[in-house]
Structures are given as C-alpha cells and as structure tokens.
Design a protein around this motif. Structure first.
Motif, PDB file in Angstrom:
ATOM      1  N   VAL A  16      19.439   5.869  -3.516  1.00 26.82           N
ATOM      2  CA  VAL A  16      18.467   5.080  -2.759  1.00 26.82           C
ATOM      3  C   VAL A  16      17.825   5.959  -1.689  1.00 26.82           C
ATOM      4  N   TYR A  17      16.510   5.822  -1.581  1.00 23.85           N
ATOM      5  CA  TYR A  17      15.746   6.580  -0.594  1.00 23.85           C
ATOM      6  C   TYR A  17      14.984   5.590   0.276  1.00 23.85           C
ATOM      7  N   ILE A  18      15.046   5.781   1.570  1.00 22.91           N
ATOM      8  CA  ILE A  18      14.334   4.908   2.505  1.00 22.91           C
ATOM      9  C   ILE A  18      13.136   5.696   3.029  1.00 22.91           C
ATOM     10  N   LEU A  19      11.944   5.177   2.768  1.00 24.67           N
ATOM     11  CA  LEU A  19      10.713   5.844   3.213  1.00 24.67           C
ATOM     12  C   LEU A  19       9.860   4.801   3.920  1.00 24.67           C
ATOM     13  N   VAL A  20       9.995   4.742   5.240  1.00 23.93           N
ATOM     14  CA  VAL A  20       9.291   3.716   6.011  1.00 23.93           C
ATOM     15  C   VAL A  20       8.371   4.366   7.042  1.00 23.93           C
ATOM     16  N   ASP A  21       7.495   3.563   7.611  1.00 22.89           N
ATOM     17  CA  ASP A  21       6.536   4.053   8.597  1.00 22.89           C
ATOM     18  C   ASP A  21       7.242   4.611   9.834  1.00 22.89           C
ATOM     19  N   ALA A  22       6.573   5.552  10.492  1.00 26.09           N
ATOM     20  CA  ALA A  22       7.103   6.154  11.718  1.00 26.09           C
ATOM     21  C   ALA A  22       6.644   5.326  12.913  1.00 26.09           C
ATOM     22  N   SER A  44       0.848  -1.205   0.000  1.00 25.51           N
ATOM     23  CA  SER A  44       0.000   0.000   0.000  1.00 25.51           C
ATOM     24  C   SER A  44       0.885   1.258   0.000  1.00 25.51           C
ATOM     25  N   ASP A  45       2.051   1.181   0.640  1.00 27.16           N
ATOM     26  CA  ASP A  45       3.009   2.293   0.602  1.00 27.16           C
ATOM     27  C   ASP A  45       3.515   2.480  -0.825  1.00 27.16           C
ATOM     28  N   ARG A  46       3.837   1.356  -1.474  1.00 25.28           N
ATOM     29  CA  ARG A  46       4.354   1.402  -2.843  1.00 25.28           C
ATOM     30  C   ARG A  46       3.336   2.055  -3.780  1.00 25.28           C
ATOM     31  N   LYS A  47       2.059   1.646  -3.654  1.00 19.40           N
ATOM     32  CA  LYS A  47       1.005   2.221  -4.501  1.00 19.40           C
ATOM     33  C   LYS A  47       0.889   3.724  -4.283  1.00 19.40           C
ATOM     34  N   ARG A  48       0.922   4.128  -3.025  1.00 20.55           N
ATOM     35  CA  ARG A  48       0.774   5.543  -2.665  1.00 20.55           C
ATOM     36  C   ARG A  48       1.903   6.379  -3.271  1.00 20.55           C
ATOM     37  N   VAL A  49       3.126   5.895  -3.122  1.00 23.62           N
ATOM     38  CA  VAL A  49       4.291   6.616  -3.647  1.00 23.62           C
ATOM     39  C   VAL A  49       4.263   6.632  -5.176  1.00 23.62           C
ATOM     40  N   ALA A  50       3.890   5.503  -5.785  1.00 26.13           N
ATOM     41  CA  ALA A  50       3.851   5.400  -7.251  1.00 26.13           C
ATOM     42  C   ALA A  50       2.863   6.400  -7.861  1.00 26.13           C
ATOM     43  N   GLN A  51       1.768   6.694  -7.142  1.00 26.41           N
ATOM     44  CA  GLN A  51       0.776   7.656  -7.633  1.00 26.41           C
ATOM     45  C   GLN A  51       1.370   9.051  -7.731  1.00 26.41           C
ATOM     46  N   ILE A  52       2.299   9.364  -6.852  1.00 31.42           N
ATOM     47  CA  ILE A  52       2.827  10.719  -6.705  1.00 31.42           C
ATOM     48  C   ILE A  52       4.040  10.980  -7.593  1.00 31.42           C
ATOM     49  N   ASP A  69       5.828  12.721   8.769  1.00 28.79           N
ATOM     50  CA  ASP A  69       5.448  13.296  10.048  1.00 28.79           C
ATOM     51  C   ASP A  69       4.952  12.169  10.958  1.00 28.79           C
ATOM     52  N   ARG A  70       5.455  12.116  12.170  1.00 28.70           N
ATOM     53  CA  ARG A  70       5.079  11.042  13.111  1.00 28.70           C
ATOM     54  C   ARG A  70       3.574  10.943  13.336  1.00 28.70           C
ATOM     55  N   GLY A  71       2.888  12.058  13.182  1.00 34.47           N
ATOM     56  CA  GLY A  71       1.441  12.076  13.374  1.00 34.47           C
ATOM     57  C   GLY A  71       0.695  11.166  12.409  1.00 34.47           C
ATOM     58  N   TYR A  72       1.285  10.917  11.245  1.00 35.54           N
ATOM     59  CA  TYR A  72       0.622  10.067  10.253  1.00 35.54           C
ATOM     60  C   TYR A  72       0.950   8.594  10.452  1.00 35.54           C
ATOM     61  N   LYS A  73       2.009   8.313  11.193  1.00 38.68           N
ATOM     62  CA  LYS A  73       2.463   6.949  11.491  1.00 38.68           C
ATOM     63  C   LYS A  73       2.848   6.115  10.266  1.00 38.68           C
ATOM     64  N   GLU A  74       1.938   5.988   9.294  1.00 35.34           N
ATOM     65  CA  GLU A  74       2.202   5.112   8.149  1.00 35.34           C
ATOM     66  C   GLU A  74       2.300   5.893   6.849  1.00 35.34           C
ATOM     67  N   VAL A  75       3.209   5.444   5.991  1.00 39.50           N
ATOM     68  CA  VAL A  75       3.360   6.066   4.672  1.00 39.50           C
ATOM     69  C   VAL A  75       2.031   6.003   3.922  1.00 39.50           C
ATOM     70  N   ALA A  76       1.364   4.852   3.987  1.00 40.73           N
ATOM     71  CA  ALA A  76       0.118   4.647   3.240  1.00 40.73           C
ATOM     72  C   ALA A  76      -1.001   5.585   3.681  1.00 40.73           C
ATOM     73  N   SER A  77      -0.957   6.072   4.921  1.00 41.74           N
ATOM     74  CA  SER A  77      -2.033   6.949   5.381  1.00 41.74           C
ATOM     75  C   SER A  77      -1.630   8.418   5.409  1.00 41.74           C
ATOM     76  N   ALA A  78      -0.395   8.727   5.041  1.00 41.56           N
ATOM     77  CA  ALA A  78       0.027  10.133   4.969  1.00 41.56           C
ATOM     78  C   ALA A  78      -0.646  10.785   3.760  1.00 41.56           C
ATOM     79  N   PRO A  79      -1.065  12.039   3.896  1.00 41.09           N
ATOM     80  CA  PRO A  79      -1.702  12.719   2.754  1.00 41.09           C
ATOM     81  C   PRO A  79      -0.756  12.789   1.553  1.00 41.09           C
TER      82      PRO A  79
END
Length: 120
Positions: A53-59, A14-22, A83-93
């Motif tokens: 290489v970029y590392i983008l993982v959940d907080a 779900s993180d991959r899909k989110r990033v791929a959209q952007i 931002d720690r408030g979003y916790k997960e890459v998939a749920s970050a705006p």
C-alpha cells in the motif's frame, strides 16, 4: 483475473486520474474523497492487509491528517511525498509524480520520465 498486489491511496478523483495516466502496471487506486470515515477505514485495513500500500496525498493540512490516520491504521503502508511547492497531487507535474512512483518500485510509463533535452 490477475491479482492486483499494489494499491495507491489518493484523496481526490483528479489525483486518481493523474496517477493512473503515469502508472504502467496493474494497480488499484483508491480515492478517499478528502476524508475517510472510521467504518470505511476499517474496511480498507481489512482489504489491504496483505498488499503493498502506498499513500500519496496532498501536501496540505487535510492530506497530513489523512496520512496520520493511515500511519496508525495501516502501519505497513509506504508513504510517498510530493514536493510541498506543488501542494496537490493533481497539480504536480507528471514527471515529478513519475519519479516518486518509480522510487517506490512502481512501474511508470517511460514518456513521463523524459525531460526535453536531458539525458536519461
């Protein structure tokens, strides 16, 4: 075939899909599925040796553990933090992620940078 020079490592599909959209440029998005074994990590280190290489993982705890592994094994990787408030890459705006990616010189789709009523 065009050579992809940038790779983003994320945890889940779900993180991959989110990033791929952007992202607007050709980029490889590798999914670790939360954890990564030593042999897979060794493969990645070999594969990614000459790439950006970029590392983008959940907080969260598992994201931090993964980040520490990559800091050791891929010291040249650039770490991107949500931002720690979003916790997960998939749920970050989308806009939040677009800003993070853009600050790392990754080309993003313009529509994810606009905010209603704001000047860009």
């Amino acid at each position: 075939m065009m050579m992809v020079e940038k790779t983003i490592i994320v945890e889940g599909s779900s993180d991959r899909k989110r990033v791929a959209q952007i992202v607007q440029e050709p980029i490889e998005i590798i999914c670790t599925n939360g954890t990564i074994g030593v042999s897979r990590l060794d493969e990645l280190v070999d594969e990614l040796f000459e790439r950006d290489v970029y590392i983008l993982v959940d907080a969260d705890a598992s994201g931090e553990k993964l980040r520490r592994q990559f800091m050791r094994e891929l010291p040249h990787a650039r770490h991107l933090y949500i931002d720690r408030g979003y916790k997960e890459v998939a749920s970050a705006p989308h806009r939040h992620l677009a800003g993070i990616l853009m600050s790392a010189d990754i080309d993003v789709r313009g529509e994810y940078l606009q905010k209603e009523g704001a000047q860009t």
